[in-house]
Design a protein around this motif. Structure first.
Motif, PDB file in Angstrom:
ATOM      1  N   PHE A 178       9.593  -9.584  -0.229  1.00  0.00           N
ATOM      2  CA  PHE A 178       8.902  -8.959  -1.341  1.00  0.00           C
ATOM      3  C   PHE A 178       9.155  -7.506  -1.350  1.00  0.00           C
ATOM      4  CE2 PHE A 178       6.072 -12.557  -0.595  1.00  0.00           C
ATOM      5  CZ  PHE A 178       5.776 -12.778  -1.749  1.00  0.00           C
ATOM      6  N   PHE A 179       9.666  -6.942  -2.292  1.00  0.00           N
ATOM      7  CA  PHE A 179       9.752  -5.509  -2.754  1.00  0.00           C
ATOM      8  C   PHE A 179       8.779  -5.204  -3.549  1.00  0.00           C
ATOM      9  CE2 PHE A 179      12.390  -7.292  -6.427  1.00  0.00           C
ATOM     10  CZ  PHE A 179      11.999  -6.427  -7.240  1.00  0.00           C
ATOM     11  N   VAL A 180       8.355  -3.762  -3.332  1.00  0.00           N
ATOM     12  CA  VAL A 180       7.629  -2.984  -3.993  1.00  0.00           C
ATOM     13  C   VAL A 180       8.212  -1.900  -4.929  1.00  0.00           C
ATOM     14  CG1 VAL A 180       5.295  -1.669  -4.245  1.00  0.00           C
ATOM     15  CG2 VAL A 180       5.666  -3.590  -2.396  1.00  0.00           C
ATOM     16  N   MET A 181       7.836  -1.882  -6.137  1.00  0.00           N
ATOM     17  CA  MET A 181       8.572  -0.851  -6.958  1.00  0.00           C
ATOM     18  C   MET A 181       7.641   0.080  -7.710  1.00  0.00           C
ATOM     19  SD  MET A 181      11.613  -1.552 -10.024  1.00  0.00           S
ATOM     20  CE  MET A 181      10.243  -2.438 -11.005  1.00  0.00           C
ATOM     21  N   ASP A 182       7.895   1.442  -7.829  1.00  0.00           N
ATOM     22  CA  ASP A 182       6.969   2.138  -8.483  1.00  0.00           C
ATOM     23  C   ASP A 182       7.800   3.220  -9.370  1.00  0.00           C
ATOM     24  OD1 ASP A 182       4.601   3.063  -9.658  1.00  0.00           O
ATOM     25  OD2 ASP A 182       3.830   3.937  -7.789  1.00  0.00           O
ATOM     26  N   ASN A 183       7.406   3.801 -10.215  1.00  0.00           N
ATOM     27  CA  ASN A 183       8.022   4.778 -11.316  1.00  0.00           C
ATOM     28  C   ASN A 183       9.310   4.474 -11.584  1.00  0.00           C
ATOM     29  OD1 ASN A 183       5.554   6.276 -10.416  1.00  0.00           O
ATOM     30  ND2 ASN A 183       6.765   8.115  -9.978  1.00  0.00           N
ATOM     31  N   PHE A 184       9.079   3.314 -12.348  1.00  0.00           N
ATOM     32  CA  PHE A 184      10.589   2.715 -13.094  1.00  0.00           C
ATOM     33  C   PHE A 184      10.902   3.892 -14.050  1.00  0.00           C
ATOM     34  CE2 PHE A 184      12.638   0.437 -16.161  1.00  0.00           C
ATOM     35  CZ  PHE A 184      13.502  -0.459 -15.440  1.00  0.00           C
ATOM     36  N   THR A 185      12.126   4.519 -13.868  1.00  0.00           N
ATOM     37  CA  THR A 185      12.536   5.704 -14.577  1.00  0.00           C
ATOM     38  C   THR A 185      13.827   5.251 -15.443  1.00  0.00           C
ATOM     39  OG1 THR A 185      11.424   7.067 -12.952  1.00  0.00           O
ATOM     40  CG2 THR A 185      13.254   7.961 -14.620  1.00  0.00           C
ATOM     41  N   PHE A 186      13.462   5.408 -16.812  1.00  0.00           N
ATOM     42  CA  PHE A 186      14.845   5.255 -17.660  1.00  0.00           C
ATOM     43  C   PHE A 186      15.062   6.236 -18.833  1.00  0.00           C
ATOM     44  CE2 PHE A 186      11.153   3.419 -19.651  1.00  0.00           C
ATOM     45  CZ  PHE A 186      11.262   3.370 -20.783  1.00  0.00           C
ATOM     46  N   ASN A 187      16.181   6.213 -19.393  1.00  0.00           N
ATOM     47  CA  ASN A 187      16.265   7.419 -20.469  1.00  0.00           C
ATOM     48  C   ASN A 187      17.305   6.724 -21.381  1.00  0.00           C
ATOM     49  OD1 ASN A 187      16.699   9.501 -22.093  1.00  0.00           O
ATOM     50  ND2 ASN A 187      17.153  10.852 -20.264  1.00  0.00           N
ATOM     51  N   GLU A 236       0.801  -1.150   0.041  1.00  0.00           N
ATOM     52  CA  GLU A 236      -0.033  -0.022  -0.008  1.00  0.00           C
ATOM     53  C   GLU A 236       1.036   1.154  -0.015  1.00  0.00           C
ATOM     54  OE1 GLU A 236      -3.682   2.041   2.553  1.00  0.00           O
ATOM     55  OE2 GLU A 236      -2.471   0.255   3.322  1.00  0.00           O
ATOM     56  N   THR A 237       1.758   1.096   1.015  1.00  0.00           N
ATOM     57  CA  THR A 237       2.651   2.468   1.014  1.00  0.00           C
ATOM     58  C   THR A 237       3.557   2.689  -0.090  1.00  0.00           C
ATOM     59  OG1 THR A 237       4.154   1.330   2.475  1.00  0.00           O
ATOM     60  CG2 THR A 237       2.487   2.651   3.548  1.00  0.00           C
ATOM     61  N   GLY A 238       3.793   1.637  -0.727  1.00  0.00           N
ATOM     62  CA  GLY A 238       5.003   1.804  -1.947  1.00  0.00           C
ATOM     63  C   GLY A 238       4.220   2.238  -3.216  1.00  0.00           C
ATOM     64  N   VAL A 239       2.986   2.553  -3.188  1.00  0.00           N
ATOM     65  CA  VAL A 239       2.376   3.116  -4.392  1.00  0.00           C
ATOM     66  C   VAL A 239       2.523   4.550  -4.423  1.00  0.00           C
ATOM     67  CG1 VAL A 239       0.275   3.504  -5.818  1.00  0.00           C
ATOM     68  CG2 VAL A 239       0.687   1.198  -4.690  1.00  0.00           C
ATOM     69  N   VAL A 240       3.217   5.239  -5.209  1.00  0.00           N
ATOM     70  CA  VAL A 240       3.744   6.654  -5.105  1.00  0.00           C
ATOM     71  C   VAL A 240       2.875   7.230  -6.348  1.00  0.00           C
ATOM     72  CG1 VAL A 240       5.426   8.232  -5.960  1.00  0.00           C
ATOM     73  CG2 VAL A 240       5.900   6.128  -4.883  1.00  0.00           C
ATOM     74  N   SER A 241       2.502   6.911  -7.433  1.00  0.00           N
ATOM     75  CA  SER A 241       1.649   7.582  -8.313  1.00  0.00           C
ATOM     76  C   SER A 241       0.353   6.593  -8.564  1.00  0.00           C
ATOM     77  CB  SER A 241       2.398   7.905  -9.745  1.00  0.00           C
ATOM     78  OG  SER A 241       2.884   6.808 -10.346  1.00  0.00           O
ATOM     79  N   GLY A 242      -0.880   7.084  -8.688  1.00  0.00           N
ATOM     80  CA  GLY A 242      -1.914   6.213  -9.134  1.00  0.00           C
ATOM     81  C   GLY A 242      -2.250   5.218  -8.158  1.00  0.00           C
ATOM     82  N   ASN A 243      -2.503   4.212  -8.500  1.00  0.00           N
ATOM     83  CA  ASN A 243      -3.321   3.048  -7.972  1.00  0.00           C
ATOM     84  C   ASN A 243      -2.290   1.589  -7.825  1.00  0.00           C
ATOM     85  OD1 ASN A 243      -5.511   4.513  -6.679  1.00  0.00           O
ATOM     86  ND2 ASN A 243      -6.332   4.217  -8.596  1.00  0.00           N
ATOM     87  N   PHE A 302      19.179   2.903 -16.764  1.00  0.00           N
ATOM     88  CA  PHE A 302      18.175   2.739 -15.756  1.00  0.00           C
ATOM     89  C   PHE A 302      18.627   4.063 -14.625  1.00  0.00           C
ATOM     90  CE2 PHE A 302      17.347   0.984 -11.461  1.00  0.00           C
ATOM     91  CZ  PHE A 302      15.960   1.109 -11.305  1.00  0.00           C
ATOM     92  N   ASN A 303      17.662   5.105 -14.648  1.00  0.00           N
ATOM     93  CA  ASN A 303      17.925   6.155 -13.778  1.00  0.00           C
ATOM     94  C   ASN A 303      17.768   5.821 -12.331  1.00  0.00           C
ATOM     95  OD1 ASN A 303      16.903   7.262 -16.413  1.00  0.00           O
ATOM     96  ND2 ASN A 303      18.138   9.006 -15.440  1.00  0.00           N
ATOM     97  N   GLY A 304      16.429   5.434 -12.142  1.00  0.00           N
ATOM     98  CA  GLY A 304      16.287   4.893 -10.782  1.00  0.00           C
ATOM     99  C   GLY A 304      14.827   4.513 -10.517  1.00  0.00           C
ATOM    100  N   ALA A 305      14.123   4.428  -9.214  1.00  0.00           N
ATOM    101  CA  ALA A 305      12.819   3.951  -8.923  1.00  0.00           C
ATOM    102  C   ALA A 305      12.497   4.187  -7.501  1.00  0.00           C
ATOM    103  CB  ALA A 305      12.581   2.478  -9.471  1.00  0.00           C
ATOM    104  N   TYR A 306      11.163   4.125  -7.193  1.00  0.00           N
ATOM    105  CA  TYR A 306      10.738   4.219  -5.748  1.00  0.00           C
ATOM    106  C   TYR A 306      10.728   2.838  -5.277  1.00  0.00           C
ATOM    107  CZ  TYR A 306       9.448   9.230  -5.612  1.00  0.00           C
ATOM    108  OH  TYR A 306       9.687  10.553  -5.670  1.00  0.00           O
ATOM    109  N   LEU A 307      11.443   2.596  -4.142  1.00  0.00           N
ATOM    110  CA  LEU A 307      11.596   1.046  -3.597  1.00  0.00           C
ATOM    111  C   LEU A 307      10.834   1.024  -2.144  1.00  0.00           C
ATOM    112  CD1 LEU A 307      14.896  -0.183  -4.975  1.00  0.00           C
ATOM    113  CD2 LEU A 307      12.770  -0.849  -5.862  1.00  0.00           C
ATOM    114  N   THR A 308      10.289  -0.178  -1.865  1.00  0.00           N
ATOM    115  CA  THR A 308       9.716  -0.284  -0.528  1.00  0.00           C
ATOM    116  C   THR A 308       9.779  -1.799  -0.210  1.00  0.00           C
ATOM    117  OG1 THR A 308       7.979   1.444  -1.264  1.00  0.00           O
ATOM    118  CG2 THR A 308       7.565   0.253   0.814  1.00  0.00           C
ATOM    119  N   ALA A 309       9.493  -1.843   1.166  1.00  0.00           N
ATOM    120  CA  ALA A 309       9.425  -3.366   1.373  1.00  0.00           C
ATOM    121  C   ALA A 309       8.001  -3.862   1.325  1.00  0.00           C
ATOM    122  CB  ALA A 309      10.205  -3.694   2.727  1.00  0.00           C
ATOM    123  N   GLY A 310       7.767  -5.176   1.266  1.00  0.00           N
ATOM    124  CA  GLY A 310       6.453  -5.549   1.126  1.00  0.00           C
ATOM    125  C   GLY A 310       5.909  -5.643   2.393  1.00  0.00           C
ATOM    126  N   TRP A 311       6.720  -6.687   3.008  1.00  0.00           N
ATOM    127  CA  TRP A 311       6.408  -6.878   4.557  1.00  0.00           C
ATOM    128  C   TRP A 311       7.474  -6.909   5.674  1.00  0.00           C
ATOM    129  CZ3 TRP A 311       3.102 -10.680   1.609  1.00  0.00           C
ATOM    130  CH2 TRP A 311       1.821 -10.451   1.836  1.00  0.00           C
TER     131      TRP A 311
END
Length: 209
Positions: free
Chosen positions: A168-177, A72-79, A99-108
């Motif tokens: 488990f890890f949670v990842m959002d806004n996977f950013t690349f260029n 739940e807390t690992g979601v940065v944008s949207g749902n 690969f520029n970066g991403a938001y990372l969170t622990a699942g449990w």
């Protein structure tokens, strides 16, 4: 003279736009995937393959699917955000990219370690290990340039739920260029040159007047 000034202005604006586009990183938010609680990310989504087998697949989950956790807390944008299916090492591959970066969170598991490694044709070029918790998503810069495969391996930590857990890890806004940074100064130099030309033309016009 007005036509000359208009042409120069058009060129300068187009250069500014192209510079902005050349430095704009693409961000994968996972929010345009089919609506569901938990689903699998299909091959080719965002231009990448999200796994090299069933066991290393990357999945995605709605922020309300497992409330009170990092899902739940690992979601940065949207749902939605991505996570490592079955808590295994996840592999993301495609054409050569940065690969520029991403938001990372622990699942449990608070204090979860995530080892992120960038490969080019199976040769490891970069590796970095970060530590995350379930309380909030954290942004991490990686800046892995010129890779075509990325692995994320998670281990350790202590579960916040005595009845559930897992690495488990949670990842959002996977950013690349994929655009080389060198394109920016070249455009800027040309813009300065055009400004100089515009100044010369305006100076000549004023002298004639």
């Amino acid at each position: 003279m007005y036509k000359t000034k208009s042409l120069l202005l058009t060129l300068l604006l187009s250069l500014g736009l192209s510079s902005a586009l050349s430095t704009q990183a693409a961000v994968i938010t996972f929010d345009d995937l089919p609506e569901t609680d938990i689903g699998s990310i299909s091959e080719g989504y965002g231009g990448f393959n999200w796994g090299d087998s069933f066991l290393t697949n990357v999945a995605y989950a709605h922020k309300d699917a497992i409330p009170g956790t990092g899902f739940e807390t690992g979601v940065v944008s949207g749902n939605y955000a991505a996570f490592n299916f079955l808590a295994t090492t996840s592999v993301i591959s495609g054409e050569k990219f940065d690969f520029n970066g991403a938001y990372l969170t622990a699942g449990w598991n608070d204090g979860l370690n995530i080892e992120v490694t960038g490969f080019l044709d199976n040769l490891a070029l970069f590796t970095k290990t970060v530590v995350v918790n379930t309380s909030a998503a954290q942004w991490f810069d990686f800046n892995f340039a010129g890779i075509n495969s990325l692995s994320l391996r998670a281990w350790g930590g202590v579960s916040i739920d005595p009845n559930n857990g897992g690495e488990f890890f949670v990842m959002d806004n996977f950013t690349f260029n994929e655009t080389p940074a060198a394109a920016v100064p070249e455009s800027s130099s040309l813009a300065l040159l055009l400004l100089g030309v515009a100044g010369i033309l305006l100076g000549r016009k004023n002298k004639k007047a």
